[in-house]
Design a protein around this motif. Structure first.
Motif, PDB file in Angstrom:
ATOM      1  N   PHE A 165      34.705  36.073  41.473  1.00  0.00           N
ATOM      2  CA  PHE A 165      33.961  34.907  41.947  1.00  0.00           C
ATOM      3  C   PHE A 165      34.364  33.655  41.174  1.00  0.00           C
ATOM      4  O   PHE A 165      34.485  32.564  41.746  1.00  0.00           O
ATOM      5  CB  PHE A 165      32.457  35.137  41.819  1.00  0.00           C
ATOM      6  CG  PHE A 165      31.843  35.829  42.999  1.00  0.00           C
ATOM      7  CD1 PHE A 165      31.896  35.257  44.263  1.00  0.00           C
ATOM      8  CD2 PHE A 165      31.208  37.053  42.857  1.00  0.00           C
ATOM      9  CE1 PHE A 165      31.334  35.893  45.364  1.00  0.00           C
ATOM     10  CE2 PHE A 165      30.641  37.703  43.948  1.00  0.00           C
ATOM     11  CZ  PHE A 165      30.705  37.123  45.205  1.00  0.00           C
ATOM     12  N   LEU A 166      34.591  33.801  39.865  1.00  0.00           N
ATOM     13  CA  LEU A 166      35.034  32.660  39.068  1.00  0.00           C
ATOM     14  C   LEU A 166      36.412  32.172  39.522  1.00  0.00           C
ATOM     15  O   LEU A 166      36.657  30.964  39.651  1.00  0.00           O
ATOM     16  CB  LEU A 166      35.071  33.030  37.585  1.00  0.00           C
ATOM     17  CG  LEU A 166      33.722  33.221  36.897  1.00  0.00           C
ATOM     18  CD1 LEU A 166      33.910  33.735  35.473  1.00  0.00           C
ATOM     19  CD2 LEU A 166      32.937  31.900  36.874  1.00  0.00           C
ATOM     20  N   LEU A 167      37.312  33.117  39.782  1.00  0.00           N
ATOM     21  CA  LEU A 167      38.643  32.739  40.245  1.00  0.00           C
ATOM     22  C   LEU A 167      38.587  32.132  41.648  1.00  0.00           C
ATOM     23  O   LEU A 167      39.294  31.154  41.936  1.00  0.00           O
ATOM     24  CB  LEU A 167      39.564  33.964  40.236  1.00  0.00           C
ATOM     25  CG  LEU A 167      40.006  34.457  38.853  1.00  0.00           C
ATOM     26  CD1 LEU A 167      40.718  35.792  38.958  1.00  0.00           C
ATOM     27  CD2 LEU A 167      40.915  33.437  38.187  1.00  0.00           C
ATOM     28  N   ALA A 203      46.536  35.152  39.884  1.00  0.00           N
ATOM     29  CA  ALA A 203      45.672  35.851  38.926  1.00  0.00           C
ATOM     30  C   ALA A 203      44.626  36.683  39.652  1.00  0.00           C
ATOM     31  O   ALA A 203      44.294  37.802  39.222  1.00  0.00           O
ATOM     32  CB  ALA A 203      44.999  34.841  37.996  1.00  0.00           C
ATOM     33  N   PHE A 204      44.095  36.168  40.764  1.00  0.00           N
ATOM     34  CA  PHE A 204      43.121  36.925  41.542  1.00  0.00           C
ATOM     35  C   PHE A 204      43.741  38.222  42.055  1.00  0.00           C
ATOM     36  O   PHE A 204      43.139  39.298  41.935  1.00  0.00           O
ATOM     37  CB  PHE A 204      42.625  36.082  42.717  1.00  0.00           C
ATOM     38  CG  PHE A 204      41.537  36.744  43.527  1.00  0.00           C
ATOM     39  CD1 PHE A 204      40.202  36.451  43.285  1.00  0.00           C
ATOM     40  CD2 PHE A 204      41.846  37.671  44.517  1.00  0.00           C
ATOM     41  CE1 PHE A 204      39.206  37.066  44.019  1.00  0.00           C
ATOM     42  CE2 PHE A 204      40.859  38.284  45.254  1.00  0.00           C
ATOM     43  CZ  PHE A 204      39.533  37.989  45.008  1.00  0.00           C
ATOM     44  N   LEU A 205      44.931  38.143  42.625  1.00  0.00           N
ATOM     45  CA  LEU A 205      45.577  39.345  43.142  1.00  0.00           C
ATOM     46  C   LEU A 205      45.866  40.345  42.030  1.00  0.00           C
ATOM     47  O   LEU A 205      45.799  41.557  42.249  1.00  0.00           O
ATOM     48  CB  LEU A 205      46.867  38.971  43.872  1.00  0.00           C
ATOM     49  CG  LEU A 205      46.697  38.160  45.158  1.00  0.00           C
ATOM     50  CD1 LEU A 205      48.057  37.808  45.744  1.00  0.00           C
ATOM     51  CD2 LEU A 205      45.869  38.925  46.187  1.00  0.00           C
ATOM     52  N   ALA A 206      46.159  39.846  40.843  1.00  0.00           N
ATOM     53  CA  ALA A 206      46.425  40.738  39.718  1.00  0.00           C
ATOM     54  C   ALA A 206      45.200  41.558  39.335  1.00  0.00           C
ATOM     55  O   ALA A 206      45.335  42.661  38.787  1.00  0.00           O
ATOM     56  CB  ALA A 206      46.922  39.938  38.518  1.00  0.00           C
ATOM     57  N   THR A 207      44.001  41.067  39.631  1.00  0.00           N
ATOM     58  CA  THR A 207      42.787  41.798  39.246  1.00  0.00           C
ATOM     59  C   THR A 207      42.592  43.086  40.037  1.00  0.00           C
ATOM     60  O   THR A 207      41.759  43.913  39.665  1.00  0.00           O
ATOM     61  CB  THR A 207      41.529  40.921  39.427  1.00  0.00           C
ATOM     62  OG1 THR A 207      41.336  40.616  40.824  1.00  0.00           O
ATOM     63  CG2 THR A 207      41.634  39.638  38.633  1.00  0.00           C
TER      64      THR A 207
END
Length: 236
Positions: A165-167, A203-207
């Motif tokens: 949600f932050l990203l 970065a989102f996809l990396a999570t």
């Protein structure tokens, strides 16, 4: 023991980011765009603002840019498909899972348009691809954040959802600032927001490594109708 599939999302994000930054540094070295940290002024007509699309517009950087965008679209779609399989039997709102995959698939198609239709040569098609990539990509992030919270895999969903949600909020904020600054012709900060948006998105996809480390994906091919019941398109 962690699944090796956990490496796919972060490796994808790191290599895609590295490819885009290689395009940027090559364009700066060729004196096609101004550096991101500089105060952009196009008074002498020599340098363009450091937007990603402009950095990838001129050869030889355009060749690398097209390759990076095409590969990123293919592997990004693969990650979204694996995420769909992971959630297929775990969410009671399957329309969100299907819609999320469909939106990101169209967004990946938009990435191929961005990479293959250079801005200065085919501006309408390039901008259409940018709209698909940023718009549907942002929608995908918000939907996946919500699904992460609802599904709560291995009791890790709430913590992962907070991060996502932050990203997602950061991506949305950067996109709003990007278009607002562009409308005011403040190209230097607009380009910085665009680069930040893309890095937040990667970065989102990396999570997805958080959930992928618990999963095993496989395709089983069998011969004959007698073995049809053994066919499993995904193993989790």
């Amino acid at each position: 023991m962690w699944s090796p599939w956990a490496l796919l999302p972060p490796v994808y994000s790191v290599l895609t980011a590295a490819g885009l930054w290689a395009v940027y540094f090559l364009a700066v070295n060729e004196e096609k765009i101004a550096p991101l940290g500089s105060t952009y002024r196009r008074s002498n007509g020599s340098l363009y603002p450091p937007y990603i699309s402009i950095a990838g517009n001129f050869a030889p950087a355009s060749c690398i840019f097209s390759e990076v965008m095409n590969l990123a679209a293919f592997v990004g779609f693969s990650i979204a498909a694996l995420r769909f399989l992971q959630l297929r039997h775990r969410t009671d709102q399957r329309w969100l899972n299907v819609g999320s995959l469909a939106a990101f698939s169209v967004g990946c198609f938009g990435m191929t348009l961005v990479g293959n239709f250079q801005l200065f040569n085919e501006e309408p098609m390039h901008n259409f691809g940018t709209f698909l990539t940023f718009g549907l990509g942002t929608l995908f992030c918000w939907v996946q954040s919500y699904v992460t919270l609802r599904v709560n895999l291995r009791n890790e969903g709430r913590k992962a959802a907070v991060l996502r949600f932050l990203l997602s909020g950061s991506i949305t904020l950067c996109m709003i600032l990007y278009f607002s600054l562009m409308a005011q012709r403040l190209h230097a900060p607009a380009a910085q927001c665009q680069w930040a948006l893309v890095m937040f998105f990667l970065a989102f996809l990396a999570t997805f490594a958080i959930e992928f480390r618990h999963c095993r994906f496989q395709v089983v091919c069998t011969e004959g109708l007698s073995d049809a019941s053994r066919y499993q398109p995904d193993g989790l």
